[in-house]
Enzyme design. Structure first.
Site, short mmCIF file in Angstrom:
data_model
loop_
_atom_site.label_atom_id
_atom_site.label_comp_id
_atom_site.label_asym_id
_atom_site.label_seq_id
_atom_site.Cartn_x
_atom_site.Cartn_y
_atom_site.Cartn_z
N LYS A 1 15.14 24.38 33.84
CA LYS A 1 15.86 23.28 33.19
C LYS A 1 16.71 23.79 32.02
O LYS A 1 17.81 23.29 31.77
CB LYS A 1 14.90 22.20 32.72
CG LYS A 1 14.20 21.46 33.87
CD LYS A 1 15.20 20.83 34.82
CE LYS A 1 14.53 19.94 35.86
NZ LYS A 1 15.51 19.33 36.80
N SER B 1 17.94 16.94 33.80
CA SER B 1 17.10 18.00 33.25
C SER B 1 15.75 17.40 32.88
O SER B 1 15.15 16.68 33.66
CB SER B 1 17.80 18.65 32.05
OG SER B 1 17.02 19.66 31.47
N TYR C 1 9.04 25.83 35.03
CA TYR C 1 9.80 24.59 35.13
C TYR C 1 10.82 24.50 34.01
O TYR C 1 12.01 24.22 34.24
CB TYR C 1 8.84 23.40 35.08
CG TYR C 1 9.53 22.06 35.18
CD1 TYR C 1 9.84 21.50 36.42
CD2 TYR C 1 9.87 21.33 34.04
CE1 TYR C 1 10.47 20.26 36.53
CE2 TYR C 1 10.50 20.10 34.13
CZ TYR C 1 10.79 19.57 35.37
OH TYR C 1 11.42 18.35 35.46
#
Length: 281
Positions: free
Chosen positions: A155, A137, A151
């Site tokens: 994650k 991650s 983004y």
């Protein structure tokens, strides 16, 4: 095939964390199946260890290919002891700048691909009563800031899938490790590797700073991928493997600051929050 040591399947193994993890596994005497879109980048590792390293072409956004690779690996090797879902990329853009296509593509890469590969291998780990799933991650999986909304969203989704998964499979002897790196000297910020959404002038100042940091940060990141790989191995080998492993001083500082901010905000609004329950009879 009968193999001594562990069998690792590492996605995105051609560079960065994937390459460092593959190298560390080989150095420890283990076997590595490294997947990448461009397997030629693994040629030197295969040449140096032809009996313990195999490179397989895989785009983790191709679900049917994931299933085929997983089935082939299990048929020929008999098991995968450690799955490392590492393939990924950087994307920078304000929320408003990010298109549906960009967001969906990123989720395919960071969430749906790893989920499908994990599901393909999980039954065999469960039946054997052992195994480890390592999901790479970012400290951005717990927090976000201007330019990284998309983004961080992917994650965060990967982390919550992993946390629920860990609770489900721990009774079967399977470990789940979420790795949360800060800025490491990989090619994630490299030219051609980072993806930038089309810029909107309204966000030039706020998101511009993030774009500048990514464009100019390649090669100056404080994190050492080799040390990260060693830390991941230590965490996996520990009797009490953590669910989350932050890597890098910048990641630790960011996460501590974030957790402090969350706790402060929760305490500030606690009375109002608790007041929404039904009155006691």
């Amino acid at each position: 095939m009968t193999r001594e040591g562990k069998v690792w399947l590492v996605t995105g193994a051609s560079s960065g964390f994937g390459r460092a993890i593959a190298q560390a596994a080989v150095d420890a005497g283990d076997t590595v199946i490294g997947t990448a879109r461009r397997t030629e980048a693994l040629a030197d590792l295969v040449t140096a260890h032809p009996d313990r390293v195999e490179a397989i072409g895989l785009d983790v956004t191709d679900g049917e290919r994931i299933d085929a690779v997983a089935a082939d690996v299990l048929t020929r090797y008999g098991r995968v002891d450690v799955l490392v879902n590492n393939a990924g990329r950087t994307q920078v853009g304000a929320f408003e700048e990010t298109t549906d296509r960009e967001l969906r593509d990123l989720f395919e890469l960071h969430v749906f691909g790893p989920a499908r590969l994990t599901r393909a291998l999980l039954p065999h780990m469960r039946e054997r009563g052992s195994g480890a799933i390592v999901n790479i991650s970012s400290f951005g999986g717990q927090l976000s800031f201007a330019g990284f909304s998309a983004y961080s969203a992917t994650k965060a989704a990967l982390e919550q899938l992993s946390e629920g998964l860990a609770d489900e499979v721990t009774p079967f002897g399977i470990k789940v490790l979420i790795v949360e790196p800060g800025a490491f000297r990989t090619n994630l910020f490299g030219k051609g590797a980072a993806y930038f959404s089309h810029e909107h002038p309204a966000y030039a100042e706020k998101v511009g700073a993030t774009r500048k940091a990514v464009r100019e940060g390649d090669g100056t990141q404080p994190g050492d991928p080799a040390k990260a790989a060693a830390a991941i191995r230590l965490a996996l080998d520990a009797e009490d493997t953590p669910l989350r492993l932050a890597l890098g001083g910048d990641a630790v500082d960011a996460l501590v600051g974030h957790l402090d901010a969350v706790r402060t905000e929760l305490a500030t609004w606690e009375e109002l929050s608790r007041g929404t329950d039904f009155d006691a009879r």
